[in-house]
Design a protein around this motif. Structure first.
Motif, PDB file in Angstrom:
ATOM      1  N   THR A  18       0.931  -1.148   0.103  1.00 17.94           N
ATOM      2  CA  THR A  18       0.049   0.048  -0.008  1.00 17.94           C
ATOM      3  C   THR A  18       0.692   1.142  -0.129  1.00 17.94           C
ATOM      4  OG1 THR A  18      -0.285   0.230   2.352  1.00 17.94           O
ATOM      5  CG2 THR A  18      -1.940  -1.100   1.234  1.00 17.94           C
ATOM      6  N   LYS A  19       1.905   1.206   0.671  1.00 20.12           N
ATOM      7  CA  LYS A  19       2.918   2.381   0.684  1.00 20.12           C
ATOM      8  C   LYS A  19       3.230   2.701  -0.869  1.00 20.12           C
ATOM      9  CE  LYS A  19       5.054   2.028   5.171  1.00 20.12           C
ATOM     10  NZ  LYS A  19       6.403   1.582   5.824  1.00 20.12           N
ATOM     11  N   GLU A  20       3.897   1.661  -1.683  1.00 20.14           N
ATOM     12  CA  GLU A  20       4.193   1.753  -3.006  1.00 20.14           C
ATOM     13  C   GLU A  20       2.915   2.336  -3.812  1.00 20.14           C
ATOM     14  OE1 GLU A  20       5.915  -2.029  -3.817  1.00 20.14           O
ATOM     15  OE2 GLU A  20       7.033  -1.926  -2.118  1.00 20.14           O
ATOM     16  N   LEU A  21       1.805   1.759  -3.411  1.00 15.90           N
ATOM     17  CA  LEU A  21       0.559   2.060  -4.619  1.00 15.90           C
ATOM     18  C   LEU A  21       0.381   3.672  -3.869  1.00 15.90           C
ATOM     19  CD1 LEU A  21      -1.658  -0.995  -3.974  1.00 15.90           C
ATOM     20  CD2 LEU A  21      -0.559  -0.422  -6.060  1.00 15.90           C
ATOM     21  N   ARG A  22       0.230   3.942  -2.906  1.00 15.86           N
ATOM     22  CA  ARG A  22       0.165   5.539  -2.454  1.00 15.86           C
ATOM     23  C   ARG A  22       1.212   6.206  -3.485  1.00 15.86           C
ATOM     24  NH1 ARG A  22      -1.670   4.078   3.342  1.00 15.86           N
ATOM     25  NH2 ARG A  22      -3.825   3.366   2.971  1.00 15.86           N
ATOM     26  N   ALA A  23       2.685   5.728  -3.354  1.00  8.61           N
ATOM     27  CA  ALA A  23       3.458   6.493  -4.040  1.00  8.61           C
ATOM     28  C   ALA A  23       3.355   6.792  -5.553  1.00  8.61           C
ATOM     29  CB  ALA A  23       5.020   6.168  -3.912  1.00  8.61           C
ATOM     30  N   LYS A  24       2.417   5.636  -6.078  1.00  9.15           N
ATOM     31  CA  LYS A  24       2.181   5.862  -7.568  1.00  9.15           C
ATOM     32  C   LYS A  24       0.885   6.556  -7.715  1.00  9.15           C
ATOM     33  CE  LYS A  24       4.238   1.365  -8.554  1.00  9.15           C
ATOM     34  NZ  LYS A  24       4.023  -0.002  -9.276  1.00  9.15           N
ATOM     35  N   ARG A  25       0.411   7.275  -6.569  1.00 11.97           N
ATOM     36  CA  ARG A  25      -1.092   7.740  -6.441  1.00 11.97           C
ATOM     37  C   ARG A  25      -2.276   6.996  -6.729  1.00 11.97           C
ATOM     38  NH1 ARG A  25       0.070  12.780  -5.269  1.00 11.97           N
ATOM     39  NH2 ARG A  25       2.038  13.974  -6.304  1.00 11.97           N
ATOM     40  N   GLU A  26      -2.067   5.593  -6.302  1.00 11.47           N
ATOM     41  CA  GLU A  26      -3.319   4.737  -6.280  1.00 11.47           C
ATOM     42  C   GLU A  26      -3.854   4.524  -4.732  1.00 11.47           C
ATOM     43  OE1 GLU A  26      -6.270   2.825  -6.509  1.00 11.47           O
ATOM     44  OE2 GLU A  26      -5.515   3.030  -8.558  1.00 11.47           O
ATOM     45  N   ASN A  27      -4.660   5.580  -4.642  1.00  7.56           N
ATOM     46  CA  ASN A  27      -5.418   5.572  -3.360  1.00  7.56           C
ATOM     47  C   ASN A  27      -6.479   4.599  -2.949  1.00  7.56           C
ATOM     48  OD1 ASN A  27      -3.374   7.225  -2.012  1.00  7.56           O
ATOM     49  ND2 ASN A  27      -4.282   8.969  -3.193  1.00  7.56           N
ATOM     50  N   VAL A  28      -7.515   4.502  -3.981  1.00  7.52           N
ATOM     51  CA  VAL A  28      -8.769   3.698  -4.071  1.00  7.52           C
ATOM     52  C   VAL A  28      -8.216   2.094  -3.445  1.00  7.52           C
ATOM     53  CG1 VAL A  28     -10.867   2.949  -4.758  1.00  7.52           C
ATOM     54  CG2 VAL A  28      -9.911   4.928  -5.339  1.00  7.52           C
ATOM     55  N   ILE A  29      -7.658   1.714  -4.315  1.00  7.87           N
ATOM     56  CA  ILE A  29      -7.578  -0.008  -4.093  1.00  7.87           C
ATOM     57  C   ILE A  29      -6.416  -0.254  -2.839  1.00  7.87           C
ATOM     58  CG2 ILE A  29      -6.481  -1.879  -4.945  1.00  7.87           C
ATOM     59  CD1 ILE A  29      -7.471  -1.047  -7.806  1.00  7.87           C
ATOM     60  N   SER A  30      -5.362   0.917  -2.980  1.00  8.35           N
ATOM     61  CA  SER A  30      -4.518   0.332  -1.572  1.00  8.35           C
ATOM     62  C   SER A  30      -5.247   0.705  -0.443  1.00  8.35           C
ATOM     63  CB  SER A  30      -3.332   1.555  -1.941  1.00  8.35           C
ATOM     64  OG  SER A  30      -3.828   3.097  -1.411  1.00  8.35           O
ATOM     65  N   ASN A  31      -6.327   1.428  -0.299  1.00 10.30           N
ATOM     66  CA  ASN A  31      -7.061   1.640   0.996  1.00 10.30           C
ATOM     67  C   ASN A  31      -7.931   0.372   1.338  1.00 10.30           C
ATOM     68  OD1 ASN A  31      -6.277   4.192   1.705  1.00 10.30           O
ATOM     69  ND2 ASN A  31      -7.763   5.163   0.751  1.00 10.30           N
ATOM     70  N   GLN A  32      -8.623  -0.159   0.148  1.00 16.30           N
ATOM     71  CA  GLN A  32      -9.366  -1.443   0.262  1.00 16.30           C
ATOM     72  C   GLN A  32      -8.477  -2.537   0.679  1.00 16.30           C
ATOM     73  OE1 GLN A  32     -12.525  -1.782   0.214  1.00 16.30           O
ATOM     74  NE2 GLN A  32     -13.083   0.521  -0.229  1.00 16.30           N
ATOM     75  N   ILE A  33      -7.328  -2.716   0.181  1.00 17.44           N
ATOM     76  CA  ILE A  33      -6.622  -3.946   0.248  1.00 17.44           C
ATOM     77  C   ILE A  33      -5.953  -3.713   1.575  1.00 17.44           C
ATOM     78  CG2 ILE A  33      -4.407  -3.241  -0.758  1.00 17.44           C
ATOM     79  CD1 ILE A  33      -4.380  -6.222  -2.079  1.00 17.44           C
ATOM     80  N   GLY A  34      -5.414  -2.684   2.119  1.00 20.64           N
ATOM     81  CA  GLY A  34      -5.098  -2.453   3.191  1.00 20.64           C
ATOM     82  C   GLY A  34      -5.966  -2.705   4.377  1.00 20.64           C
TER      83      GLY A  34
END
Length: 181
Positions: free
Chosen positions: A35-51
């Motif tokens: 999720t840290k890596e996804l947020r760095a790529k500005r992908e917040n929707v899926i990163s929040n859900q999977i987290g």
């Protein structure tokens, strides 16, 4: 190897329970790193859900250790199972949308699959134990109604006979048939 809840104790927990806790913690840590890596790529929707789903697996397995009873224990494990399925689906979505590579997907999905397997076996075992406990409780309540002059074995047979008569079918504890020589 079978990871069904066993009688062997490991620091107060069964082997399957300690394996579940260990794997769920590893999965949660791996997903949080993702999720840290996804947020760095500005992908917040899926990163929040999977987290949320991955950390919920770990949290519910930890809560099940101090459940209020068998039904609560089973409920916590069933919630963990649902969250495991959800996490697996989010991982698949991330793979299909090229946010993670296949090697990382396989590592995380393998952990999800193992956790799912252990949860299904633990839930099944817990439900079977709950059913057998309920049947034994009914028989032991009936023993009090049977006359005391009979020995315990005779009182047990009489209690099972009463249950058989009330239910209209066999209620004897299941026994595996012995093979004939």
């Amino acid at each position: 190897a079978k990871f069904v809840v066993q009688y062997y104790r490991n620091r107060g927990a069964t082997i399957a329970e300690s394996k579940l806790r260990e794997l769920s913690m590893e999965l949660s840590a791996g997903i949080l790193q993702l999720t840290k890596e996804l947020r760095a790529k500005r992908e917040n929707v899926i990163s929040n859900q999977i987290g949320r789903s991955a950390t919920s697996i770990c949290a519910n397995i930890a809560e099940s250790k101090y459940a209020h009873g068998r039904a609560d224990f089973i409920a916590k494990l069933e919630i963990s199972l649902k969250e495991t399925n959800e996490t697996s689906k989010w991982l698949e979505m991330l793979l299909k949308s090229d946010y993670i590579d296949e090697a990382r997907y396989k590592i995380l999905d393998r952990k999800c699959s193992t956790i799912r397997f252990l949860l299904v076996k633990s839930i099944t075992t817990a439900k079977e134990n709950l059913k057998s406990k309920n049947n034994n409780t009914k028989v032991h309540h009936l023993i009090r109604l049977v006359p005391r002059h009979l020995p315990l074995g005779g009182r047990l047979r009489k209690a099972y006979a009463i249950l058989y008569h009330c239910r209209g079918g066999p209620v004897w504890p299941s026994r595996k048939p012995t093979p004939s020589a």
